[in-house]
Design a protein around this motif. Sequence first.
Motif, PDB file in Angstrom:
ATOM      1  N   LYS A 170       0.843  -1.197   0.000  1.00 16.03           N
ATOM      2  CA  LYS A 170       0.000   0.000   0.000  1.00 16.03           C
ATOM      3  C   LYS A 170       0.879   1.249   0.000  1.00 16.03           C
ATOM      4  CE  LYS A 170      -3.795  -2.466   0.356  1.00 16.03           C
ATOM      5  NZ  LYS A 170      -4.779  -2.535  -0.764  1.00 16.03           N
ATOM      6  N   HIS A 171       0.250   2.384   0.195  1.00 11.93           N
ATOM      7  CA  HIS A 171       0.952   3.671   0.168  1.00 11.93           C
ATOM      8  C   HIS A 171       0.885   4.369   1.517  1.00 11.93           C
ATOM      9  CE1 HIS A 171       2.364   7.570  -0.935  1.00 11.93           C
ATOM     10  NE2 HIS A 171       1.180   8.134  -1.068  1.00 11.93           N
ATOM     11  N   ILE A 172       2.019   4.906   1.966  1.00  7.66           N
ATOM     12  CA  ILE A 172       2.069   5.798   3.118  1.00  7.66           C
ATOM     13  C   ILE A 172       2.371   7.186   2.581  1.00  7.66           C
ATOM     14  CG2 ILE A 172       3.310   6.403   5.229  1.00  7.66           C
ATOM     15  CD1 ILE A 172       3.678   3.419   5.740  1.00  7.66           C
ATOM     16  N   LEU A 173       1.428   8.090   2.766  1.00  3.64           N
ATOM     17  CA  LEU A 173       1.502   9.429   2.190  1.00  3.64           C
ATOM     18  C   LEU A 173       2.186  10.375   3.175  1.00  3.64           C
ATOM     19  CD1 LEU A 173       0.790  11.772   0.311  1.00  3.64           C
ATOM     20  CD2 LEU A 173      -1.550  11.676   1.179  1.00  3.64           C
ATOM     21  N   ASP A 174       3.352  10.884   2.789  1.00  5.92           N
ATOM     22  CA  ASP A 174       4.069  11.878   3.568  1.00  5.92           C
ATOM     23  C   ASP A 174       3.783  13.245   2.948  1.00  5.92           C
ATOM     24  OD1 ASP A 174       6.049  13.683   4.554  1.00  5.92           O
ATOM     25  OD2 ASP A 174       7.335  12.001   5.093  1.00  5.92           O
ATOM     26  N   THR A 175       3.059  14.096   3.688  1.00  4.98           N
ATOM     27  CA  THR A 175       2.609  15.366   3.127  1.00  4.98           C
ATOM     28  C   THR A 175       3.745  16.335   2.828  1.00  4.98           C
ATOM     29  OG1 THR A 175       2.296  16.303   5.340  1.00  4.98           O
ATOM     30  CG2 THR A 175       0.397  15.204   4.327  1.00  4.98           C
ATOM     31  N   GLY A 176       4.917  16.119   3.422  1.00  8.41           N
ATOM     32  CA  GLY A 176       6.016  17.059   3.244  1.00  8.41           C
ATOM     33  C   GLY A 176       7.168  16.561   2.411  1.00  8.41           C
TER      34      GLY A 176
END
Length: 277
Positions: A170-176
């Motif tokens: 899956k995906h882990i979304l890092d906003t920065g």
Amino acid sequence: MMRLCCLSLNFQREFASRQMDDLKFIDLCGQLGLDGVDFSLRSFQSLEREHLKKIKKTCLDRGLSIACLGVSNDFGWPADEQGAVQQRVRQGIDTAQFLGVPIVRLFGGSPRTGQTHEVVWKRAVDRQSAEYGEKVGVVVGLQNHNHNNIAATGDDVVRLLKDVNHPWCKHILDTGQYLGSPGAAGAKPEDSRLYDLYKSIALTAPLAALVRAKLYRLKDGKEEWLDYERIFKILRDVKYNGFVSLVYEGWPHMDAMHAVPLGVRFLRGLMARQERT
């Protein structure tokens, strides 16, 4: 409903000076009224089973879930070091399985000398990690990252996940950490003109199993560098329902012991507005 947790690496300096350890970190998260903890593998005092049992019980006693376990792998290391990389990944997955952590964070990697982008890409999509995760019941999550990483834009992440094509990846979304973020590793002044951070976030938000919310400058208790009103609207629009992990990287301007409580209030406020919408 979104839940809030906190990354152990926010307190790197406190861990290094021994003001903080893994059990004290759990206590602090409980005191801050968080819903969970987000551990890096290297934050543990020990990976021996007796110590990991203390981690499990302390989290239970404080009413906290372990949302994620981060492994600092790099498929861009030289070929003769890839055995150690895979061993580290499996160690992280095994540790997560013992602790009951549903997802392990992995990086795609950054090409080093003699390692081409294509070679690193091929290693990242060979499915070994996802297949091992499926075997023991732990999802592997690809986290985007800048600084010459193969997963530096939303398009990169979408293509990587498509090439892996495994239900346990899956995906882990890092906003920065997308190109275009002023706080991304290795960010250049021209990046914000050449790349659209929010376009990448919107593109990959539907794929996210966990979101890491970067905080860089908490002036008056509000993040200055990233537009979190816009980010939370993106998450709300795709009906994101999972953990948001507070990740603080503004140490030169405010230490984590002061900044993290401010960040908790800031993100809680945004989440409360999201729930009322």
